[in-house]
Motif scaffolding. Structure first.
Motif, short mmCIF file in Angstrom:
data_model
loop_
_atom_site.label_atom_id
_atom_site.label_comp_id
_atom_site.label_asym_id
_atom_site.label_seq_id
_atom_site.Cartn_x
_atom_site.Cartn_y
_atom_site.Cartn_z
N GLU A 48 -20.58 2.90 30.04
CA GLU A 48 -20.83 1.63 30.72
C GLU A 48 -19.76 1.35 31.77
O GLU A 48 -18.57 1.40 31.48
CB GLU A 48 -20.85 0.48 29.71
N VAL A 60 -24.07 -1.01 34.18
CA VAL A 60 -24.94 0.17 34.08
C VAL A 60 -24.36 1.15 33.07
O VAL A 60 -23.15 1.28 32.94
CB VAL A 60 -25.05 0.86 35.47
N LYS A 62 -24.13 4.96 32.60
CA LYS A 62 -24.33 6.20 33.34
C LYS A 62 -24.29 7.38 32.39
O LYS A 62 -23.42 7.46 31.52
CB LYS A 62 -23.26 6.38 34.40
N TYR A 71 -28.84 6.39 35.71
CA TYR A 71 -28.26 5.06 35.57
C TYR A 71 -29.22 4.14 34.83
O TYR A 71 -30.19 3.67 35.41
CB TYR A 71 -27.95 4.47 36.95
N GLY A 73 -30.20 0.68 33.59
CA GLY A 73 -29.84 -0.68 33.97
C GLY A 73 -29.76 -0.89 35.47
O GLY A 73 -29.51 -1.98 35.93
N TRP A 74 -29.96 0.17 36.25
CA TRP A 74 -29.95 0.04 37.71
C TRP A 74 -31.39 0.05 38.17
O TRP A 74 -32.04 1.08 38.18
CB TRP A 74 -29.18 1.20 38.35
#
Length: 108
Positions: A48, A60, A62, A71, A73-74
């Motif tokens: 995160e 995000v 990753k 990613y 959350g992107w």
């Protein structure tokens, strides 16, 4: 090497004119530190982190699989261009203590 945020804040603080009110000088130093905290996206570790592209910022997660960065959350069409680590929680973080109790199964 000193933290780049500290170097940027110091450089902004040391600028002329010295006649500026201290509030304005400190605001410039904080803005410079905030800008220096962002790092190139290629250097982002897995896990995160805060990511941004322009003024869009998101927390995000990753992950890298088979050399491909993903990613979670992107949700934007343009990929992120920069990242910075999450800050450490404040000392005596009540919310963190509450979460630890919930994970331990203690009733509130």
């Amino acid at each position: 090497m000193t933290d780049p945020r500290i170097e940027a804040a110091l450089a902004a603080y040391c600028r002329e004119p010295i006649e500026e009110p201290i509030e304005l000088v400190m605001a410039k130093a904080i803005a410079a530190a905030d800008a220096a905290a962002w790092r190139p996206i290629e250097t982002a570790p897995d896990g995160e982190v805060w990511m941004r592209n322009g003024k869009v910022v998101a927390l995000v997660n990753k992950t890298t699989r088979h050399g491909v960065m993903m990613y979670s959350g992107w949700g934007y069409a343009c990929g992120p261009s920069g990242w910075q680590p999450l800050p450490a929680p404040p000392e005596g973080d009540v919310q963190g203590n509450c979460i630890a109790e919930l994970e331990g199964g203690k009733d509130g």
